[in-house]
Design a protein around this motif. Structure first.
Motif, PDB file in Angstrom:
ATOM      1  N   ASP A  44      36.818 -36.180 -56.641  1.00 20.66           N
ATOM      2  CA  ASP A  44      36.634 -34.916 -56.083  1.00 20.66           C
ATOM      3  C   ASP A  44      36.934 -33.786 -57.235  1.00 20.66           C
ATOM      4  OD1 ASP A  44      35.986 -35.762 -53.674  1.00 20.66           O
ATOM      5  OD2 ASP A  44      38.072 -35.272 -52.798  1.00 20.66           O
ATOM      6  N   ASN A  45      37.541 -34.327 -58.421  1.00 18.17           N
ATOM      7  CA  ASN A  45      38.145 -33.266 -59.399  1.00 18.17           C
ATOM      8  C   ASN A  45      37.458 -34.061 -60.773  1.00 18.17           C
ATOM      9  OD1 ASN A  45      38.779 -31.069 -60.691  1.00 18.17           O
ATOM     10  ND2 ASN A  45      41.052 -31.466 -60.508  1.00 18.17           N
ATOM     11  N   ALA A  46      36.335 -34.482 -60.838  1.00 20.82           N
ATOM     12  CA  ALA A  46      35.777 -35.544 -61.831  1.00 20.82           C
ATOM     13  C   ALA A  46      35.386 -34.971 -62.883  1.00 20.82           C
ATOM     14  CB  ALA A  46      34.345 -36.266 -61.407  1.00 20.82           C
ATOM     15  N   VAL A  47      35.298 -33.664 -63.056  1.00 18.66           N
ATOM     16  CA  VAL A  47      34.767 -33.007 -64.252  1.00 18.66           C
ATOM     17  C   VAL A  47      36.191 -32.821 -65.157  1.00 18.66           C
ATOM     18  CG1 VAL A  47      33.953 -30.946 -65.479  1.00 18.66           C
ATOM     19  CG2 VAL A  47      32.884 -31.987 -63.656  1.00 18.66           C
ATOM     20  N   ILE A  48      37.445 -32.371 -64.961  1.00 16.41           N
ATOM     21  CA  ILE A  48      38.418 -32.432 -65.513  1.00 16.41           C
ATOM     22  C   ILE A  48      39.275 -33.677 -65.870  1.00 16.41           C
ATOM     23  CG2 ILE A  48      40.209 -32.175 -63.745  1.00 16.41           C
ATOM     24  CD1 ILE A  48      40.059 -30.026 -66.871  1.00 16.41           C
ATOM     25  N   GLU A  49      38.764 -34.637 -64.994  1.00 13.70           N
ATOM     26  CA  GLU A  49      39.155 -35.953 -65.067  1.00 13.70           C
ATOM     27  C   GLU A  49      38.523 -36.646 -66.416  1.00 13.70           C
ATOM     28  OE1 GLU A  49      41.675 -37.803 -63.725  1.00 13.70           O
ATOM     29  OE2 GLU A  49      42.089 -37.013 -61.963  1.00 13.70           O
ATOM     30  N   SER A  50      37.168 -36.425 -66.380  1.00 11.07           N
ATOM     31  CA  SER A  50      36.462 -36.695 -67.593  1.00 11.07           C
ATOM     32  C   SER A  50      36.894 -36.141 -68.915  1.00 11.07           C
ATOM     33  CB  SER A  50      34.891 -36.383 -67.120  1.00 11.07           C
ATOM     34  OG  SER A  50      34.160 -36.841 -68.341  1.00 11.07           O
ATOM     35  N   PHE A  51      37.241 -34.931 -68.611  1.00 11.31           N
ATOM     36  CA  PHE A  51      37.777 -34.200 -69.959  1.00 11.31           C
ATOM     37  C   PHE A  51      39.072 -35.039 -70.398  1.00 11.31           C
ATOM     38  CE2 PHE A  51      40.696 -31.050 -71.615  1.00 11.31           C
ATOM     39  CZ  PHE A  51      40.340 -30.673 -72.815  1.00 11.31           C
ATOM     40  N   PHE A  52      39.738 -35.189 -69.487  1.00  9.37           N
ATOM     41  CA  PHE A  52      41.204 -35.820 -69.959  1.00  9.37           C
ATOM     42  C   PHE A  52      40.678 -37.227 -70.798  1.00  9.37           C
ATOM     43  CE2 PHE A  52      43.695 -33.814 -66.579  1.00  9.37           C
ATOM     44  CZ  PHE A  52      43.909 -32.692 -67.274  1.00  9.37           C
ATOM     45  N   GLY A  53      39.796 -37.861 -70.259  1.00  6.19           N
ATOM     46  CA  GLY A  53      39.340 -39.183 -70.986  1.00  6.19           C
ATOM     47  C   GLY A  53      38.999 -39.034 -72.238  1.00  6.19           C
ATOM     48  N   HIS A  54      38.227 -37.990 -72.547  1.00  2.83           N
ATOM     49  CA  HIS A  54      37.448 -37.742 -73.588  1.00  2.83           C
ATOM     50  C   HIS A  54      38.404 -37.275 -74.666  1.00  2.83           C
ATOM     51  CE1 HIS A  54      33.254 -38.248 -72.797  1.00  2.83           C
ATOM     52  NE2 HIS A  54      33.257 -37.288 -71.788  1.00  2.83           N
ATOM     53  N   LEU A  55      39.379 -36.428 -74.237  1.00  2.00           N
ATOM     54  CA  LEU A  55      40.633 -35.893 -75.089  1.00  2.00           C
ATOM     55  C   LEU A  55      41.287 -37.096 -75.619  1.00  2.00           C
ATOM     56  CD1 LEU A  55      42.743 -33.707 -75.934  1.00  2.00           C
ATOM     57  CD2 LEU A  55      43.708 -33.645 -73.579  1.00  2.00           C
ATOM     58  N   LYS A  56      41.708 -37.967 -74.666  1.00  2.00           N
ATOM     59  CA  LYS A  56      42.757 -39.042 -75.161  1.00  2.00           C
ATOM     60  C   LYS A  56      42.135 -40.048 -76.044  1.00  2.00           C
ATOM     61  CE  LYS A  56      45.779 -38.532 -71.315  1.00  2.00           C
ATOM     62  NZ  LYS A  56      46.811 -39.090 -70.282  1.00  2.00           N
ATOM     63  N   GLU A  57      40.690 -40.297 -75.719  1.00  2.70           N
ATOM     64  CA  GLU A  57      39.934 -41.073 -76.598  1.00  2.70           C
ATOM     65  C   GLU A  57      39.808 -40.542 -77.963  1.00  2.70           C
ATOM     66  OE1 GLU A  57      39.304 -44.194 -77.386  1.00  2.70           O
ATOM     67  OE2 GLU A  57      40.171 -44.703 -75.453  1.00  2.70           O
ATOM     68  N   GLU A  58      39.316 -39.394 -78.191  1.00  2.00           N
ATOM     69  CA  GLU A  58      38.828 -38.590 -79.391  1.00  2.00           C
ATOM     70  C   GLU A  58      39.986 -37.897 -80.130  1.00  2.00           C
ATOM     71  OE1 GLU A  58      34.747 -37.467 -77.273  1.00  2.00           O
ATOM     72  OE2 GLU A  58      35.916 -35.779 -77.722  1.00  2.00           O
ATOM     73  N   MET A  59      41.351 -37.813 -79.533  1.00  2.40           N
ATOM     74  CA  MET A  59      42.283 -37.131 -80.349  1.00  2.40           C
ATOM     75  C   MET A  59      43.657 -37.948 -80.296  1.00  2.40           C
ATOM     76  SD  MET A  59      45.272 -34.953 -80.108  1.00  2.40           S
ATOM     77  CE  MET A  59      45.357 -34.524 -78.183  1.00  2.40           C
ATOM     78  N   PHE A  60      43.884 -38.579 -79.168  1.00  2.00           N
ATOM     79  CA  PHE A  60      45.221 -39.328 -78.875  1.00  2.00           C
ATOM     80  C   PHE A  60      45.372 -40.816 -79.332  1.00  2.00           C
ATOM     81  CE2 PHE A  60      48.600 -40.924 -75.951  1.00  2.00           C
ATOM     82  CZ  PHE A  60      49.787 -39.980 -76.974  1.00  2.00           C
ATOM     83  N   HIS A  61      44.379 -41.537 -78.443  1.00  4.41           N
ATOM     84  CA  HIS A  61      44.852 -42.986 -78.648  1.00  4.41           C
ATOM     85  C   HIS A  61      44.653 -43.475 -80.155  1.00  4.41           C
ATOM     86  CE1 HIS A  61      45.218 -43.484 -74.378  1.00  4.41           C
ATOM     87  NE2 HIS A  61      44.023 -43.310 -74.243  1.00  4.41           N
TER      88      HIS A  61
END
Length: 278
Positions: free
Chosen positions: A216-233
């Motif tokens: 139900d909140n898929a777009v912000i969830e997707s953003f978190f996934g991109h953020l963590k893969e591209e900046m954090f992990h």
């Protein structure tokens, strides 16, 4: 076999390998020939690095922007040869739900993640990062029109002030007559009267996901996934200060430079500028 020619006769090596002489010389010629994709491989490697380890479709798009005429399948093949892999994103672990089901707001958004103009629909949530032995919480507000992060807050704990700070900053950007629908999950912060009062005073409407339904909140969830893969992990942040600096840099890059399929390959800022100028 080519390396063994210095120590052994060629006819002996060919007989042991079971090759025809013509086959050997054909492959030797190919071995000595320069790699026809050497420049393209360099461009692919650069595009992969500059776009924070994103997949072959993004790399292909960036190559086309740079003037390369190459098929997506070729880009994918060469990326595999080079070992350039776009990792599978991990799901977040933080859950903020602590309240009653359906007591505050309905799911008005209803998974309609489209908007025809800025500040019609916003989505927000909280995610968690672990920096050494400490946790940091991040609360952004995203505009569904262009997927731009219009405000965010960072805190050492997932308090009410964390979420209300990001909301206050986002509401301050509204122009007269704008009243967005603001969607979140059922976290305790979003059920609190301070959050609801901010929305009411700004004339904004509240929407909430159904309990335990992250789609139900898929777009912000997707953003978190991109953020963590591209900046954090893939980066070790030695301090909270280093992390917050990297996060600020990422948000700037995400808004101004990172192409998005929703934005027809443009960055959120480029897409909004183009749309408003039309």
């Amino acid at each position: 076999m080519i390396d063994l020619r210095a120590k052994h006769r060629l006819d002996v090596l060919i007989e042991i390998a079971g090759l025809a002489r013509s086959t050997f010389f054909y492959h030797q010629a190919r071995w000595d020939r320069p790699d026809p994709h050497s420049e393209l491989k360099t461009a692919i490697t650069t595009a992969f690095a500059e776009n924070r380890r994103r997949g072959h479709r993004v790399v292909h798009r960036e190559l086309r922007k740079a003037g390369w005429r190459v098929a997506k399948k070729t880009v994918l093949k060469l990326m595999r040869e080079l070992g350039l892999v776009c990792p599978i994103r991990r799901r977040r672990r933080y859950v903020s739900y602590q309240g009653e089901v359906g007591k505050v707001a309905d799911n008005v958004l209803a998974r309609d993640f489209t908007a025809t103009a800025p500040n019609q629909k916003w989505v927000t949530d909280v995610t968690e990062f672990r920096i050494n032995d400490r946790k940091i919480y991040f609360s952004p507000v995203m505009d569904l029109f262009d997927r731009q992060i219009i405000s965010y807050a960072v805190s050492a704990s997932p308090t009410l002030e964390l979420t209300t700070a990001s909301l206050r900053e986002a509401l301050a950007t509204l122009e007269k007559g704008q009243s967005p629908l603001v969607h979140s999950d059922q976290g305790f912060q979003y059920q609190h009267r301070s959050w609801r009062r901010l929305l009411s005073n700004a004339g904004a409407r509240q929407s909430m996901s159904r309990k335990a339904n992250f789609h139900d909140n898929a777009v912000i969830e997707s953003f978190f996934g991109h953020l963590k893969e591209e900046m954090f992990h893939h980066t070790r942040h030695l301090s909270i200060e280093a992390f917050t600096t990297a996060l600020e840099d990422y948000i700037t890059w995400f808004n101004t430079s990172r192409g998005h399929t929703h934005c027809e390959g443009l960055s959120p800022v480029q897409y909004r500028t183009q749309a408003l100028a039309a």
